[in-house]
Design a protein around this motif. Structure first.
Motif, PDB file in Angstrom:
ATOM      1  N   LEU A  30       0.637  -1.109   0.143  1.00 35.69           N
ATOM      2  CA  LEU A  30       0.016  -0.113   0.141  1.00 35.69           C
ATOM      3  C   LEU A  30       0.886   1.133   0.098  1.00 35.69           C
ATOM      4  O   LEU A  30       0.408   2.305  -0.686  1.00 35.69           O
ATOM      5  CB  LEU A  30      -0.896  -0.097   1.137  1.00 35.69           C
ATOM      6  N   LEU A  31       2.013   1.208   0.611  1.00 36.96           N
ATOM      7  CA  LEU A  31       2.819   2.365   0.864  1.00 36.96           C
ATOM      8  C   LEU A  31       3.490   2.560  -0.526  1.00 36.96           C
ATOM      9  O   LEU A  31       3.691   3.938  -0.711  1.00 36.96           O
ATOM     10  CB  LEU A  31       3.783   2.155   2.116  1.00 36.96           C
ATOM     11  N   ALA A  32       3.991   1.765  -1.206  1.00 40.44           N
ATOM     12  CA  ALA A  32       4.890   1.920  -2.203  1.00 40.44           C
ATOM     13  C   ALA A  32       4.822   1.117  -3.472  1.00 40.44           C
ATOM     14  O   ALA A  32       5.536   1.245  -4.410  1.00 40.44           O
ATOM     15  CB  ALA A  32       6.337   1.945  -1.974  1.00 40.44           C
ATOM     16  N   VAL A 168       3.552 -12.956  -2.405  1.00 39.80           N
ATOM     17  CA  VAL A 168       3.764 -12.207  -4.080  1.00 39.80           C
ATOM     18  C   VAL A 168       2.251 -12.259  -4.323  1.00 39.80           C
ATOM     19  O   VAL A 168       2.016 -11.313  -4.885  1.00 39.80           O
ATOM     20  CB  VAL A 168       4.608 -12.929  -4.594  1.00 39.80           C
ATOM     21  N   LEU A 169       1.662 -13.254  -4.266  1.00 46.08           N
ATOM     22  CA  LEU A 169       0.042 -13.131  -4.656  1.00 46.08           C
ATOM     23  C   LEU A 169      -0.505 -12.147  -3.955  1.00 46.08           C
ATOM     24  O   LEU A 169      -1.587 -11.204  -4.558  1.00 46.08           O
ATOM     25  CB  LEU A 169      -0.560 -14.595  -4.345  1.00 46.08           C
ATOM     26  N   TYR A 170      -0.629 -11.951  -2.814  1.00 45.64           N
ATOM     27  CA  TYR A 170      -1.070 -10.768  -1.986  1.00 45.64           C
ATOM     28  C   TYR A 170      -0.578  -9.548  -2.407  1.00 45.64           C
ATOM     29  O   TYR A 170      -1.297  -8.670  -2.613  1.00 45.64           O
ATOM     30  CB  TYR A 170      -0.368 -11.144  -0.496  1.00 45.64           C
ATOM     31  N   ALA A 171       0.721  -9.342  -2.693  1.00 43.15           N
ATOM     32  CA  ALA A 171       1.029  -8.118  -3.205  1.00 43.15           C
ATOM     33  C   ALA A 171       0.546  -7.787  -4.631  1.00 43.15           C
ATOM     34  O   ALA A 171      -0.093  -6.564  -4.796  1.00 43.15           O
ATOM     35  CB  ALA A 171       2.636  -8.337  -3.338  1.00 43.15           C
ATOM     36  N   ILE A 172       0.240  -8.888  -5.464  1.00 43.44           N
ATOM     37  CA  ILE A 172      -0.173  -8.342  -6.842  1.00 43.44           C
ATOM     38  C   ILE A 172      -1.694  -7.887  -6.414  1.00 43.44           C
ATOM     39  O   ILE A 172      -2.064  -6.916  -7.348  1.00 43.44           O
ATOM     40  CB  ILE A 172      -0.079  -9.772  -7.698  1.00 43.44           C
ATOM     41  N   VAL A 173      -2.691  -8.601  -5.887  1.00 45.62           N
ATOM     42  CA  VAL A 173      -3.847  -8.501  -5.635  1.00 45.62           C
ATOM     43  C   VAL A 173      -4.038  -7.005  -5.020  1.00 45.62           C
ATOM     44  O   VAL A 173      -4.910  -6.311  -5.448  1.00 45.62           O
ATOM     45  CB  VAL A 173      -4.577  -9.484  -4.640  1.00 45.62           C
ATOM     46  N   VAL A 174      -3.357  -6.860  -3.990  1.00 40.01           N
ATOM     47  CA  VAL A 174      -3.276  -5.468  -3.174  1.00 40.01           C
ATOM     48  C   VAL A 174      -3.181  -4.261  -4.079  1.00 40.01           C
ATOM     49  O   VAL A 174      -3.779  -3.218  -4.363  1.00 40.01           O
ATOM     50  CB  VAL A 174      -2.527  -5.628  -1.952  1.00 40.01           C
ATOM     51  N   SER A 175      -2.111  -4.627  -4.895  1.00 38.50           N
ATOM     52  CA  SER A 175      -1.593  -3.583  -5.935  1.00 38.50           C
ATOM     53  C   SER A 175      -2.504  -3.372  -6.950  1.00 38.50           C
ATOM     54  O   SER A 175      -2.602  -2.217  -7.603  1.00 38.50           O
ATOM     55  CB  SER A 175      -0.148  -3.766  -6.676  1.00 38.50           C
ATOM     56  N   LYS A 176      -3.490  -4.271  -7.259  1.00 36.29           N
ATOM     57  CA  LYS A 176      -4.281  -4.202  -8.389  1.00 36.29           C
ATOM     58  C   LYS A 176      -5.234  -3.391  -8.011  1.00 36.29           C
ATOM     59  O   LYS A 176      -6.039  -2.687  -8.843  1.00 36.29           O
ATOM     60  CB  LYS A 176      -4.880  -5.755  -8.900  1.00 36.29           C
ATOM     61  N   ILE A 177      -5.690  -3.347  -6.764  1.00 38.86           N
ATOM     62  CA  ILE A 177      -6.681  -2.574  -6.387  1.00 38.86           C
ATOM     63  C   ILE A 177      -6.074  -1.242  -5.347  1.00 38.86           C
ATOM     64  O   ILE A 177      -6.859  -0.592  -4.800  1.00 38.86           O
ATOM     65  CB  ILE A 177      -7.675  -3.045  -5.451  1.00 38.86           C
TER      66      ILE A 177
END
Length: 210
Positions: A30-32, A168-177
């Protein structure tokens, strides 16, 4: 084969259960952005690989036998989680007018890939529960006649790689939204929740018994 499948099943359950590693990954994403989230995940997996190596070499047994050393790592890890939580709470109460002028690129510069990786490593190595977990989990799935350094380390490495894939899946999903989540009101709310969770996890690490 059945023993290995049982290990994979138990590892999957442990990995998908939210904890400090998940909270730190979400916070940094979320931060970066996605890259920082993925580098955090890589740092966490690297920390787990180190724990696996230490377990296989018998170093963790020494750690668990030394109460002062165990407590030092526990309190240092707890303090670090609380520190990250306080940073998130600070972000949550920043004036909205100021944050509206901060671009995604500028925010990303506040958390470089190297810093995100370092936070992931420190977060995982600062959690002595990982030492207890590896020391108690791995021996259950290694036959007595095959209890070698390599056998223990391979299982630990598999666990670390599974963790990496999940985070990594978490990061991808969070970055998508991410665009939605970075809206001033939503971002501040999430930062507040994430900060509170990190502080709570830090306190839990500090007060929990082995």
């Amino acid at each position: 084969m059945s023993t290995f499948l049982a290990f994979l099943s138990l590892a999957a359950i442990v990995i998908i259960t939210p904890g400090p590693d998940t909270a730190v990954t979400i916070r940094n994403t979320l931060l970066a952005g996605r890259t920082s989230g993925m580098m955090t995940a890589l740092g966490i997996a690297s920390g787990q690989a180190i724990w696996a190596l230490a377990t296989s070499a018998g170093i963790v047994a020494i750690l668990l036998a030394s109460e002062p050393l165990f407590l030092a790592i526990k309190y240092a890890g707890a303090a670090y989680l609380i520190f990250l939580g306080l940073q998130s709470l600070h972000e949550a109460v920043r004036p909205s007018a100021a944050e509206a002028t901060v671009s995604k690129e500028r925010v990303a510069r506040t958390l470089s890939a190297a810093a995100a990786f370092r936070q992931g490593v420190i977060s995982d190595l600062g959690n002595p529960k990982m030492a207890v977990f590896f020391a108690s989990l791995l021996p259950q799935f290694v036959p007595a006649e095959d209890a070698t350094f390599v056998s223990f380390f391979i299982l630990g490495l598999i666990f670390a790689l599974m963790t990496l894939a999940w985070l990594v899946l978490y990061a991808i999903v969070v970055s998508k939204i991410g665009d939605l989540l970075r809206r001033p009101t939503v971002r501040r709310w999430i930062e507040g929740v994430t900060g509170s969770v990190l502080i709570a996890l830090g306190v839990r690490v500090a007060v929990e018994q082995r």
